[in-house]
Motif scaffolding. Sequence first.
Motif, mmCIF file in Angstrom:
data_model
loop_
_atom_site.group_PDB
_atom_site.id
_atom_site.type_symbol
_atom_site.label_atom_id
_atom_site.label_comp_id
_atom_site.label_asym_id
_atom_site.label_seq_id
_atom_site.Cartn_x
_atom_site.Cartn_y
_atom_site.Cartn_z
ATOM 1 N N VAL A 86 7.517 18.929 0.368
ATOM 2 C CA VAL A 86 7.769 17.490 0.319
ATOM 3 C C VAL A 86 8.817 17.112 1.362
ATOM 4 C CG1 VAL A 86 7.215 17.262 -2.153
ATOM 5 C CG2 VAL A 86 9.595 17.642 -1.455
ATOM 6 N N LEU A 87 8.745 15.857 1.782
ATOM 7 C CA LEU A 87 9.792 15.203 2.555
ATOM 8 C C LEU A 87 10.551 14.330 1.571
ATOM 9 C CD1 LEU A 87 11.310 14.069 5.031
ATOM 10 C CD2 LEU A 87 9.337 12.580 5.441
ATOM 11 N N ASP A 88 11.857 14.507 1.500
ATOM 12 C CA ASP A 88 12.700 13.838 0.514
ATOM 13 C C ASP A 88 13.799 13.066 1.241
ATOM 14 O OD1 ASP A 88 14.128 13.143 -1.820
ATOM 15 O OD2 ASP A 88 15.144 15.088 -1.907
ATOM 16 N N ILE A 89 13.982 11.788 0.885
ATOM 17 C CA ILE A 89 15.040 10.971 1.472
ATOM 18 C C ILE A 89 15.748 10.223 0.354
ATOM 19 C CG2 ILE A 89 15.632 9.202 3.169
ATOM 20 C CD1 ILE A 89 12.957 9.829 4.570
ATOM 21 N N ASP A 90 17.070 10.322 0.347
ATOM 22 C CA ASP A 90 17.906 9.678 -0.667
ATOM 23 C C ASP A 90 18.780 8.601 -0.029
ATOM 24 O OD1 ASP A 90 16.897 11.676 -2.271
ATOM 25 O OD2 ASP A 90 18.804 12.695 -2.556
ATOM 26 N N SER A 91 19.145 7.615 -0.856
ATOM 27 C CA SER A 91 20.031 6.550 -0.401
ATOM 28 C C SER A 91 21.082 6.260 -1.460
ATOM 29 C CB SER A 91 19.237 5.264 -0.143
ATOM 30 O OG SER A 91 20.106 4.189 0.146
ATOM 31 N N PRO A 92 22.290 5.881 -1.028
ATOM 32 C CA PRO A 92 23.298 5.459 -1.989
ATOM 33 C C PRO A 92 23.035 4.042 -2.506
ATOM 34 C CG PRO A 92 24.199 5.335 0.226
ATOM 35 C CD PRO A 92 22.820 5.950 0.333
ATOM 36 N N LEU A 93 22.103 3.317 -1.893
ATOM 37 C CA LEU A 93 21.756 1.962 -2.327
ATOM 38 C C LEU A 93 20.643 2.007 -3.368
ATOM 39 C CD1 LEU A 93 21.559 0.086 1.106
ATOM 40 C CD2 LEU A 93 23.547 0.386 -0.382
ATOM 41 N N PHE A 94 20.671 1.082 -4.289
ATOM 42 C CA PHE A 94 19.544 0.886 -5.189
ATOM 43 C C PHE A 94 18.452 0.145 -4.419
ATOM 44 C CE2 PHE A 94 23.152 1.229 -8.120
ATOM 45 C CZ PHE A 94 22.671 2.168 -9.007
ATOM 46 N N ASN A 95 17.184 0.388 -4.754
ATOM 47 C CA ASN A 95 16.053 -0.315 -4.143
ATOM 48 C C ASN A 95 16.029 -0.211 -2.620
ATOM 49 O OD1 ASN A 95 15.152 -1.458 -6.704
ATOM 50 N ND2 ASN A 95 16.956 -2.771 -6.545
ATOM 51 N N ARG A 96 16.437 0.916 -2.053
ATOM 52 C CA ARG A 96 16.513 1.057 -0.597
ATOM 53 C C ARG A 96 15.138 1.157 0.060
ATOM 54 N NH1 ARG A 96 15.147 2.057 3.677
ATOM 55 N NH2 ARG A 96 16.217 2.992 5.453
ATOM 56 N N PHE A 97 14.164 1.767 -0.620
ATOM 57 C CA PHE A 97 12.889 2.081 0.003
ATOM 58 C C PHE A 97 11.791 1.134 -0.458
ATOM 59 C CE2 PHE A 97 15.428 5.950 -0.349
ATOM 60 C CZ PHE A 97 15.560 6.253 0.996
ATOM 61 N N ASP A 98 10.877 0.808 0.487
ATOM 62 C CA ASP A 98 9.790 -0.118 0.181
ATOM 63 C C ASP A 98 8.489 0.363 0.821
ATOM 64 O OD1 ASP A 98 9.994 -0.758 2.915
ATOM 65 O OD2 ASP A 98 11.134 -2.591 2.538
ATOM 66 N N LYS A 99 7.480 -0.484 0.802
ATOM 67 C CA LYS A 99 6.161 -0.130 1.336
ATOM 68 C C LYS A 99 6.201 0.086 2.852
ATOM 69 C CE LYS A 99 3.798 -0.101 -2.458
ATOM 70 N NZ LYS A 99 3.276 1.158 -2.980
ATOM 71 N N VAL A 100 7.111 -0.582 3.563
ATOM 72 C CA VAL A 100 7.261 -0.364 5.008
ATOM 73 C C VAL A 100 7.748 1.060 5.251
ATOM 74 C CG1 VAL A 100 8.519 -1.059 7.090
ATOM 75 C CG2 VAL A 100 7.637 -2.805 5.535
ATOM 76 N N ASP A 101 8.764 1.477 4.490
ATOM 77 C CA ASP A 101 9.236 2.862 4.591
ATOM 78 C C ASP A 101 8.096 3.829 4.281
ATOM 79 O OD1 ASP A 101 12.270 2.574 4.942
ATOM 80 O OD2 ASP A 101 11.923 1.374 3.142
ATOM 81 N N GLN A 102 7.377 3.574 3.215
ATOM 82 C CA GLN A 102 6.291 4.461 2.817
ATOM 83 C C GLN A 102 5.252 4.579 3.923
ATOM 84 O OE1 GLN A 102 4.410 3.542 -0.939
ATOM 85 N NE2 GLN A 102 2.806 5.062 -0.626
ATOM 86 N N MET A 103 4.831 3.443 4.499
ATOM 87 C CA MET A 103 3.801 3.471 5.537
ATOM 88 C C MET A 103 4.237 4.303 6.739
ATOM 89 S SD MET A 103 2.370 0.434 7.964
ATOM 90 C CE MET A 103 3.891 0.473 8.906
ATOM 91 N N TRP A 104 5.455 4.049 7.243
ATOM 92 C CA TRP A 104 5.926 4.772 8.429
ATOM 93 C C TRP A 104 6.214 6.236 8.127
ATOM 94 C CZ3 TRP A 104 5.358 3.700 13.287
ATOM 95 C CH2 TRP A 104 5.162 2.387 13.682
ATOM 96 N N LEU A 105 6.805 6.506 6.979
ATOM 97 C CA LEU A 105 7.105 7.892 6.640
ATOM 98 C C LEU A 105 5.828 8.698 6.410
ATOM 99 C CD1 LEU A 105 10.245 7.304 4.430
ATOM 100 C CD2 LEU A 105 10.176 8.431 6.678
ATOM 101 N N GLU A 106 4.792 8.063 5.871
ATOM 102 C CA GLU A 106 3.521 8.764 5.726
ATOM 103 C C GLU A 106 2.906 9.051 7.090
ATOM 104 O OE1 GLU A 106 1.316 6.463 2.807
ATOM 105 O OE2 GLU A 106 2.317 7.512 1.149
#
Length: 166
Positions: free
Chosen positions: A131-151
């Motif tokens: 897996v590729l794993d990315i964490d953030s100190p912010l709540f709700n940091r990741f969205d569908k834009v992140d998902q599309m590009w990271l995929e």
Amino acid sequence: MIEIQKMTGTKEENYALAFKQVQAMIAGEPNLIANLSNVSSILNQALSDINWVGFYLLEKETNQLVLGPFQGLPACIRIPLGKGVCGSAASEEKTYIVENVHDFPGHIACDAASNSEIVLPIVKNEQLLGVLDIDSPLFNRFDKVDQMWLEKIRDAITLELPNEIN
């Protein structure tokens, strides 16, 4: 040597640049550790408001994910399949976006500062590799834009990966 440019644009522009850098960096390079190390570094530079980015690789003999190349604080070394966000994304072979990791049943807290997470399974020839794993100190940091590009980035990496990790 590939010149890595500073990421100063919009989220989409930074992802587009990171995608190009990843493609150029790993093209034709067969070494798994070198490629994953460089990809984690590029993503660490490209993404704002993250505190950890890296890979966990499947160890088939133990049915666990084992820590691979990453950027950030020291992390959990082994994660059983089906446990936590990484193990769940791996066992279901689907991307997980978790807005608040503290609400995720069985969350494994490697870094207490992490509040949201995105995990993308890496699958080649119908075989889970990690897996590729990315964490953030912010709540709700990741969205569908992140998902599309990271995929897209994950898929570019997968093309260069061997059919089996072990």
